[in-house]
Design an enzyme around this catalytic site. Structure first.
Site, short mmCIF file in Angstrom:
data_model
loop_
_atom_site.label_atom_id
_atom_site.label_comp_id
_atom_site.label_asym_id
_atom_site.label_seq_id
_atom_site.Cartn_x
_atom_site.Cartn_y
_atom_site.Cartn_z
N ARG A 43 37.69 45.36 46.30
CA ARG A 43 38.09 44.05 46.81
C ARG A 43 38.90 44.16 48.02
O ARG A 43 39.59 45.06 48.34
CB ARG A 43 39.23 43.44 45.61
CG ARG A 43 39.65 42.07 45.86
CD ARG A 43 40.52 41.44 44.88
NE ARG A 43 41.82 42.29 44.67
CZ ARG A 43 42.81 41.96 45.57
NH1 ARG A 43 42.74 41.08 46.39
NH2 ARG A 43 44.10 42.66 45.07
N ALA B 181 44.22 31.89 37.62
CA ALA B 181 42.96 31.12 37.25
C ALA B 181 42.91 30.26 35.93
O ALA B 181 42.33 29.22 36.00
CB ALA B 181 42.09 32.32 36.89
N LEU C 144 54.49 46.96 44.59
CA LEU C 144 53.64 46.85 45.84
C LEU C 144 54.11 46.58 47.08
O LEU C 144 55.55 45.81 47.11
CB LEU C 144 52.91 45.58 45.45
CG LEU C 144 51.77 45.36 46.61
CD1 LEU C 144 50.56 46.50 46.52
CD2 LEU C 144 51.03 44.07 46.33
N GLN D 256 40.89 49.64 41.65
CA GLN D 256 41.59 49.31 42.98
C GLN D 256 43.14 50.11 42.99
O GLN D 256 44.03 49.77 42.42
CB GLN D 256 41.51 48.29 43.57
CG GLN D 256 42.16 48.13 44.95
CD GLN D 256 41.85 46.74 45.63
OE1 GLN D 256 42.62 45.85 45.51
NE2 GLN D 256 40.89 46.82 46.60
#
Length: 575
Positions: free
Chosen positions: A389, A14, A243, A231
């Protein structure tokens, strides 16, 4: 005092995309980007699975409207629908722009950008670069920042946001390598500081994800929005927590319990392993509770389930999801070609954050804005994710809203002077703060306190919650806050004092943790990732609204803000 037209805090997707857009709009603007790691080491580089857009390269029936509906439904109807419309309408353009910047997306045989299915999406719309998508995008953005002459302060830690008279006027920064303090004044400040996964003990987030921007904003009197919505990614590699990308399930992996059953047929029969993350995480939790989890010896009754890709074959595994194979092999010695991967939910993403408009300007209240202050990416809440999300929408938010806020800031600073401010007072404050930490005579090491806080948050505010566990967690956290005064630091030096940085991060972890718990206690319903066992149903009449949590005098007060509903009427969420 250093001056820059615009200061961006955070070197991930971002922040980098905003910096690029500012320079594209007006190359004469002096833009500085400050990051506590090198930008290439920002957590965005770890994003694996993909970035969503209705390009229609695989599913010709896809549309931005379908993408918007999937996103709003996935959010359990808490997302602001005007923000979602912008996100999904602009998605195809930003993908093409990234390609022109040099991002090496995976391809279809005819050369078009490849797209694959992702959880909660009704079409194959996740564009990807194998399973290293964030890595591919961030490298090209950073290269372009150098081309445009953005001033990069890497490995500087921001200590404080200077907020006076309703406007942001600058920041106080600490150079990690030398211990030097500096004050930076700017016409506009953008926070793009990422998430807070390290508030919990098991997370896919990197060690830098300590909620620094959120903590600084809260201390400055800015509310944090929807912080109760944390989340849990369903497939964290057990027991390390890193992950295993949703791309693995997008390629066709199965979730298997101790009985060898694809148990998602009981929870989301139409979507199976590609149900939204909150539903899949709860399903895994329920299987483990019911005794159908797996132990390391393969027996029943353990604390994980299997993610099975063996049926995909070695060629597909090593070409389409190579990083997942590498991580399982490197960390656990598992060859996913021949062995199933042990997984369980891990903290992954924060849906909440600093409340912003669709142009990225930070809100002071539901109706008023803070001048010269903007936020984007995971530290912000615009809110396109609501209570949950969808995978592949986070990279999209960073790029779409990074571009939007960059354009907004470039226009905002035109004709603006630097704010009138004396930063010497704030410099002295920070100097005293650092000195006090270095001289503190306590008995507790930072890692002991941090572990206690992370364990407290994970035990009291996990996949399943109740008033009793949340209240107990908040009480324990308050006691742990008091123990912060008993810290002692072995390293008294100023050169690369990582222990001092960890102590500063710990302050933000404590603030963010308290706000999460307080927001979760007040929301007496189950919605998206916030699953209350004592309030198992969604309660639209009382809680179809955004939480605004104000941290003041070391306590948290809760207010609320309406949800923007202009296209899709809330309905029961079924998959």
């Amino acid at each position: 005092m250093i001056k820059h037209d615009i200061v961006i805090v955070g070197g991930g997707l971002a922040g980098c995309r905003a910096a690029l857009e500012i320079k594209r709009q007006d190359a004469s603007l002096d833009v500085a980007l400050i990051a506590k790691t090198h930008p290439i080491r920002s957590h965005s580089v770890a994003a694996q699975g993909g970035i969503a857009a209705s390009l229609k390269n695989v599913d010709t029936e896809d549309s931005w409207e379908a993408h918007a509906f999937d996103t709003v439904k996935g959010s359990d109807y808490l997302a602001d629908q005007d923000a979602v419309e912008l996100l999904t309408k602009e998605a195809p353009d930003v993908i093409i722009d990234l390609e022109h910047l040099g991002v090496l997306f995976s391809r279809l045989p005819d050369g078009r950008i490849a797209q694959r299915p992702f959880g909660g999406h009704s079409y194959s719309r996740a564009c990807y670069a194998a399973d290293k998508t964030g890595h591919a995008i961030l490298h090209e953005l950073v290269n372009n920042l150098r081309h445009y002459g953005v001033h990069i302060y890497d490995e500087w830690y921001v200590l404080q946001l200077v907020l006076e008279e309703g406007e942001a006027k600058g920041i106080i920064v600490y150079q990690i390598r030398t211990g030097k303090l500096e004050a930076i004044c700017a016409k506009a400040v953008l926070f793009a500081t990422g998430g807070y996964g390290r508030v919990f003990n098991t997370t896919s987030n990197d060690y830098a994800s300590t909620g620094d921007g959120l903590g600084m904003a809260a201390v400055a009197g800015i509310p944090l929005e929807d912080m109760e919505f944390v989340q849990f990614h369903p497939t964290g590699l057990y027991p390390v927590g890193v992950l295993v990308s949703e791309a693995v399930r997008g390629e066709g992996a199965y979730l298997i319990n101790s009985q060898g059953e694809r148990f998602m047929s009981h929870y989301a029969p139409s979507r199976m392993e590609l149900a939204p993350r909150d539903i899949t995480s709860r399903a895994i939790g329920l299987e483990i509770r019911a005794g159908r989890g797996i132990n390391l010896d393969g027996s029943a009754g353990g604390s994980f389930v299997y993610l099975d890709v063996r049926h995909l074959g070695e060629t597909q595994i090593k070409s389409r999801i190579p990083f997942a194979w590498e991580e399982a092999h490197r960390l656990l010695g598992i060859d996913a070609v021949t062995q199933p991967i042990p997984v369980r939910p891990t903290v992954h993403y924060c849906m909440g954050g600093i409340p912003v408009t669709t142009d990225g300007q930070v809100r002071q209240t539901a109706d008023t804005l803070i001048e010269r202050f903007f936020a984007a990416g995971e530290c912000s809440c615009v809110s396109v994710h609501g209570a949950n999300r969808l995978g592949s929408n986070s990279l999209l938010e960073c790029v779409v809203y990074g571009r939007r806020v960059g354009l907004s800031i470039a226009q905002y600073v035109q004709g603006k002077d630097y704010p009138k401010v004396d930063l010497t007072h704030y410099l002295k404050q920070s100097e005293n703060r650092l000195g006090a930490l270095l001289q503190q005579k306590g008995t507790i090491r930072i890692n002991v306190l941090r572990q206690a806080v992370q364990d407290c948050m994970s035990e009291s505010c996990g996949v399943f919650r109740s008033e009793s566990t949340l209240e107990a967690g908040l009480t324990q956290l308050q006691l742990l806050k008091e123990k912060y005064q008993e810290l002692y630091l072995d390293d008294q030096g100023t050169c690369w004092n990582t222990e001092l940085i960890e102590a500063l991060e710990m302050q933000n972890i404590l603030i963010v943790g308290e706000i999460i718990l307080t927001s979760a206690i007040k929301r007496q319903e189950s919605r998206g990732s916030h699953s209350r066992e004592d309030y198992p149903l969604r309660n639209d009449p009382d809680f179809l609204k955004h939480t605004l949590a104000y941290y003041k005098n070391k306590s948290t007060n809760i207010d609320y803000m309406p949800v923007v509903i202009n296209r899709f009427t809330p309905q029961e969420r079924k998959y």
